[in-house]
Design a protein around this motif. Structure first.
Motif, short mmCIF file in Angstrom:
data_model
loop_
_atom_site.label_atom_id
_atom_site.label_comp_id
_atom_site.label_asym_id
_atom_site.label_seq_id
_atom_site.Cartn_x
_atom_site.Cartn_y
_atom_site.Cartn_z
N GLU A 1 0.36 -1.10 -0.44
CA GLU A 1 0.06 0.17 0.22
C GLU A 1 1.04 1.33 0.44
O GLU A 1 1.96 1.05 0.56
CB GLU A 1 -1.11 0.53 1.35
N PRO A 2 0.35 1.91 -0.96
CA PRO A 2 0.99 3.02 -0.40
C PRO A 2 1.40 4.41 0.32
O PRO A 2 -0.28 4.07 0.86
CB PRO A 2 0.88 4.30 -2.08
N PHE A 3 2.11 5.02 1.28
CA PHE A 3 1.93 5.93 2.17
C PHE A 3 3.16 6.84 1.70
O PHE A 3 3.65 6.70 1.18
CB PHE A 3 2.50 5.01 3.73
N ASP A 4 1.60 7.93 1.96
CA ASP A 4 2.27 9.43 1.49
C ASP A 4 2.71 9.99 3.21
O ASP A 4 1.24 10.79 3.22
CB ASP A 4 1.34 10.76 0.59
N ALA A 5 3.28 11.28 2.52
CA ALA A 5 3.69 12.24 4.42
C ALA A 5 4.14 13.17 4.16
O ALA A 5 4.93 13.23 3.92
CB ALA A 5 4.23 11.18 5.59
N SER A 6 3.61 14.06 4.98
CA SER A 6 4.62 15.16 4.76
C SER A 6 5.44 15.08 6.48
O SER A 6 5.59 14.59 7.15
CB SER A 6 4.33 16.23 6.02
N ILE A 7 7.18 15.27 5.93
CA ILE A 7 8.38 14.93 6.49
C ILE A 7 8.90 16.68 7.15
O ILE A 7 9.25 17.95 6.15
CB ILE A 7 9.33 14.59 5.48
N SER A 8 9.35 16.34 8.43
CA SER A 8 10.12 18.23 8.91
C SER A 8 11.71 17.78 8.29
O SER A 8 12.33 16.45 8.94
CB SER A 8 9.89 18.02 10.67
N PHE A 9 12.13 18.08 6.97
CA PHE A 9 13.67 18.10 6.98
C PHE A 9 14.41 19.44 7.66
O PHE A 9 14.35 20.25 6.69
CB PHE A 9 13.45 17.83 5.54
N GLY A 10 14.71 19.23 8.22
CA GLY A 10 15.20 20.26 8.69
C GLY A 10 14.31 21.09 10.19
O GLY A 10 13.39 21.11 9.94
N GLU A 11 14.96 21.39 11.00
CA GLU A 11 14.20 22.16 12.03
C GLU A 11 15.20 23.53 12.53
O GLU A 11 16.85 23.12 12.94
CB GLU A 11 13.54 21.22 13.67
N GLY B 1 6.10 25.71 6.14
CA GLY B 1 6.93 26.15 7.68
C GLY B 1 7.29 26.44 7.90
O GLY B 1 7.69 27.52 7.45
N GLU B 2 7.49 26.18 9.25
CA GLU B 2 7.67 28.29 10.04
C GLU B 2 9.32 27.42 11.17
O GLU B 2 10.55 27.73 10.12
CB GLU B 2 7.03 28.53 10.84
N ARG B 3 9.14 26.34 11.84
CA ARG B 3 10.08 26.32 12.79
C ARG B 3 10.10 24.41 12.17
O ARG B 3 11.73 24.03 12.52
CB ARG B 3 9.83 25.99 14.09
N SER B 4 10.24 24.78 11.05
CA SER B 4 10.75 23.41 10.63
C SER B 4 10.62 23.51 8.48
O SER B 4 10.11 23.94 8.46
CB SER B 4 10.18 21.65 10.20
N VAL B 5 11.51 22.49 7.59
CA VAL B 5 11.05 22.46 6.14
C VAL B 5 10.20 20.82 5.66
O VAL B 5 10.59 20.39 6.40
CB VAL B 5 12.05 22.56 5.56
N ILE B 6 9.12 21.56 5.60
CA ILE B 6 7.65 20.41 5.06
C ILE B 6 8.93 20.07 3.72
O ILE B 6 7.95 20.59 2.92
CB ILE B 6 7.00 20.64 5.22
N ALA C 1 16.05 26.51 10.61
CA ALA C 1 15.43 25.35 9.85
C ALA C 1 15.54 25.45 8.49
O ALA C 1 16.50 23.92 8.15
CB ALA C 1 13.89 25.29 9.97
N ILE C 2 15.72 26.10 8.15
CA ILE C 2 16.54 25.68 6.00
C ILE C 2 17.76 25.66 6.02
O ILE C 2 18.19 24.39 6.13
CB ILE C 2 15.69 26.76 4.84
N ASP C 3 18.90 26.45 6.93
CA ASP C 3 19.95 26.23 6.85
C ASP C 3 20.16 24.25 6.89
O ASP C 3 21.25 23.56 7.04
CB ASP C 3 20.95 26.64 8.49
N ASP C 4 19.02 23.87 8.45
CA ASP C 4 19.71 22.51 8.64
C ASP C 4 19.29 22.01 7.86
O ASP C 4 20.14 20.89 8.06
CB ASP C 4 18.84 22.60 10.21
N ALA C 5 18.08 21.86 6.92
CA ALA C 5 16.93 20.90 6.21
C ALA C 5 18.83 21.48 5.39
O ALA C 5 19.04 19.83 4.48
CB ALA C 5 16.27 21.53 5.36
N VAL C 6 19.20 21.98 4.34
CA VAL C 6 20.52 22.09 3.89
C VAL C 6 21.65 21.54 4.18
O VAL C 6 22.66 20.41 3.24
CB VAL C 6 20.88 23.13 3.40
N LYS C 7 21.93 21.83 5.47
CA LYS C 7 23.04 21.03 6.18
C LYS C 7 22.70 18.97 6.18
O LYS C 7 23.80 18.46 5.62
CB LYS C 7 23.38 21.31 7.53
#
Length: 242
Positions: free
Chosen positions: A160-170, A219-224, A177-183
């Motif tokens: 079964e497919p599973f789709d989700a929003s992921i917090s990538f960087g906080e 996202g505010e404090r995370s990158v979604i 948060a954006i800098d953390d995602a890039v890192k």
């Protein structure tokens, strides 16, 4: 009795141990000795989870010892997946279950799609691996997963497919948060390999491009970002298929 394949630092094994309770146990296996060391360090003394450095595709496992073969993104890297699942199935009791999650296609997963797309005009990208080459997206084709499990002797296969929003960087702020995602993107995954031997100016250019790509995400404090996976379940026949 659960076998957790590719258990990493043990988060899934410890969660499973909390579910099986005192009457059960979980064996987490991974090929990375540092990750297994970390899992052992994180495990509380009263846990029913044990950890072992091993390759589940060929490790000596007791016949019929487990009720459940589980994995969270740990089964896509076998050189011979059919042989690996055949081997692991022998460790399941008759009627035992397999349940794992694996990534779908790279184009559906922003954690790779966004950064790699951002640098495509900055550095030459390597040719994509073959669709069936070991790697995070080698189980992206539902039909291939079905063929592997069928050939390995499993029945009652459900995918079964599973789709989700992921917090990538906080971070405490949007910029942090954006800098953390890039890192994270620069330190792991295919982007880190592409930029490994590049000069500092190219890396800086790539960093800026990837940052721009992540800045367009909500996202505010995370990158979604978007993530797409398969949830796969199957069963070991009650009668031997060998």
């Amino acid at each position: 009795r659960v076998l957790d394949v590719g258990c990493g630092a043990g988060a899934s094994s410890l969660a499973l141990a909390a579910r099986v309770g005192a009457g059960g146990y979980v064996l987490g296996v991974d090929i990375s000795e540092p990750l297994i060391d970390r899992a052992r360090a994180l495990a509380p003394q009263d846990t029913s989870a044990l950890f072992r450095v091993a390759d589940a595709s060929n490790a000596v496992l007791p016949e019929g010892a487990f009720d459940l073969l589980f994995s969270r993104f740990g089964v896509m890297f076998f050189d011979d997946p059919t042989g690996a699942f055949t081997h692991m199935r022998h460790a399941l009791r008759p009627g035992g279950r397999v349940a794992f999650v694996c990534w779908r296609g790279v184009g559906e997963n922003d954690w790779v799609r966004l950064p790699m797309g951002a640098i495509k005009d900055i550095v030459p990208l390597p040719a994509p691996p073959g669709l069936e080459a070991p790697g995070p997206f080698s189980f992206g084709d539902r039909g291939r997963v079905t063929r592997i499990l069928t050939a390995a002797g499993f029945t009652d296969i459900a995918i079964e497919p599973f789709d989700a929003s992921i917090s990538f960087g906080e971070g405490e702020t949007r910029d942090a948060a954006i800098d953390d995602a890039v890192k994270i993107a620069l330190e792991s995954g295919p982007l880190s390999l592409v930029l490994a031997d590049q000069p500092d100016d190219i890396r800086a250019h790539a960093w800026a491009a990837v940052r721009t790509a992540f800045a367009d995400c909500p996202g505010e404090r995370s990158v979604i970002i978007n993530g797409a996976a398969w949830i796969v379940m199957a069963r070991n026949p009650t009668a031997s298929s060998d």
